[in-house]
Design a protein around this motif. Sequence first.
Motif, PDB file in Angstrom:
ATOM      1  N   ALA A 334     -27.071  -0.937  44.257  1.00  0.00           N
ATOM      2  CA  ALA A 334     -28.520  -1.283  43.604  1.00  0.00           C
ATOM      3  C   ALA A 334     -29.341  -0.217  43.941  1.00  0.00           C
ATOM      4  O   ALA A 334     -29.114   0.668  44.763  1.00  0.00           O
ATOM      5  N   VAL A 335     -30.383   0.085  43.103  1.00  0.00           N
ATOM      6  CA  VAL A 335     -31.466   0.927  43.437  1.00  0.00           C
ATOM      7  C   VAL A 335     -32.786   0.369  43.368  1.00  0.00           C
ATOM      8  O   VAL A 335     -32.894  -0.577  42.568  1.00  0.00           O
ATOM      9  N   ALA A 336     -33.625   0.408  44.395  1.00  0.00           N
ATOM     10  CA  ALA A 336     -34.859  -0.073  44.386  1.00  0.00           C
ATOM     11  C   ALA A 336     -36.187   1.077  44.728  1.00  0.00           C
ATOM     12  O   ALA A 336     -35.441   2.333  45.294  1.00  0.00           O
ATOM     13  N   GLN A 337     -37.077   1.061  44.052  1.00  0.00           N
ATOM     14  CA  GLN A 337     -38.039   1.800  44.268  1.00  0.00           C
ATOM     15  C   GLN A 337     -39.593   0.978  44.857  1.00  0.00           C
ATOM     16  O   GLN A 337     -39.870   0.152  44.255  1.00  0.00           O
ATOM     17  N   VAL A 338     -39.896   1.422  45.842  1.00  0.00           N
ATOM     18  CA  VAL A 338     -41.062   0.765  46.519  1.00  0.00           C
ATOM     19  C   VAL A 338     -42.134   1.836  46.736  1.00  0.00           C
ATOM     20  O   VAL A 338     -42.013   2.613  47.571  1.00  0.00           O
TER      21      VAL A 338
END
Length: 383
Positions: A334-338
Motif C-alpha cells: 500500500a501507499v499512504a500520504q499524510v
Amino acid sequence: MRVVVLGGGYAGVVLTDRLEDRLPADVDLVVVDENGRHLVQHELHRAIRRPGFADDIEVPLSEIFDRARVEVATVDAVDRDSRRVEFADGSGLDYDAAAVCLGAETAFYGLPGVEERAVPLKRLADAARVRSDFEDVLAAGGGTAVVGGAGLSGVQTAGELAAFAREEGAAGDVDVVLLEALDDVAPSFPPAFQDAVREELDREGVDVRTGVTVERATDDAVETDAGDVEYDVFVWTGGIRGPDALGGERVAVRADLTVDDRTVVVGDAAKVVDAEGASVPASAQAAVREAKVAARNVEAIVADVREPADGFRPRLERYTFDSPGWLVSVGDGAVAQVGPTVFRGAAANAVKSGVGASYLASAGGVRRAVGLLREEFEVASGE
C-alpha cells in the motif's frame, strides 16, 4: 413532510446518518437505493482475489439506519420542478427536499468496442466476473490481463491481479498490463505519491505503460496509439460519468452543494467547486466530507420550508475540500500520504485497513469491520 436521499453509497449513508439526528421526528426520511445495500467501493478490488471478502464490504442499509425508511428501487429521473422521483418500474415518490447521492457510472468515452468487451469495476458482480475470467487464464497456463486507466481503481485492480498470479505460482506466465493516457499513474495526485505508487506497481511486476491512449478494442486486442496489446482479460477503469437518472452527466453544483432551493447533489454525481474556487476530486473521502456539510444544509432547508423567513433563502454552509491524505492498495502493499509524508509497507497497510474498518464500524458494519482487519493482517503476515 418528506426528505428523500437517493443512493446508498458513501455520501448517501453519511448524509442519512446525520439527518436521522437532525431532522424533526415527524419528517418522513426515505433512502432510495437500487439494491438496498451499501458497498464499500474503495475495497471492491479485494473481492477479485478473495471472493469471501464480499461479505465484509457490503452492508444492508436496513442494518445501518435507525429511523430512515429504505426503499429498494432504481431511480429513473428526478423532476425538480414537480419535486418527484420517477422509478424505472413506473412508480414514483414525491418529496419536499431531496439529496441526490447516486454516485457515478463508468465512462467509456464512445471508444469502439471497449464498453462491449471490457469489464468495469463498480459492483460485486464485476469483481466476480474479473476473477472468473482471470481464473480461466490461470487454468490455461498463462495469458495477459489489461487494465485500462491508472487512477486509484486501476492501480488497485492491476496490483490485485499481479498478486493473484503470484499466489497461484503463475507470476512468470501471466502479464498484467496497466495502460494510462497521461504521463503518470495516479495522475490526479501529488508527484511524491505518484512515484511511490509506480514503485509499488513495479515491485508487483505490473507492466505500466503511461502516455498510451486506448483507441478501440477487438475480441483479441486493445488497440492503442502505441500499438496493439493482446488480452485474455480486459478491465476498464478509465473514468466516470454521471448516473443515468441525471442524463449521464455529473451535475455542476455550488459550494453549498445545492442545485435549487430544495435539492442538494453530493458525491460523485456532482462536479463540486468549493468555497475557495477549487474543483473537488471525485473520491470517497470527498463524498463523506461533502455529506456532512449537506446534512446541515438539508436541515436548514427543511426548517425554511416549514417556517419561511419572509422570502429570504436560508443561510447555507459552504464546503471547502481539505484532504488529510491519500491511500491506495497495490497487491499486498500500500501507499499512504499524510500531509507531505509518503510511506509504504506495513505502516501504509495499517493506515488503509484502519480507515476502512473505522468507516465500516461507523456505518453499522462492526462485524464486517472485524473481517476487514482480519483480512488485512493475514495478508500482511503471510498467513
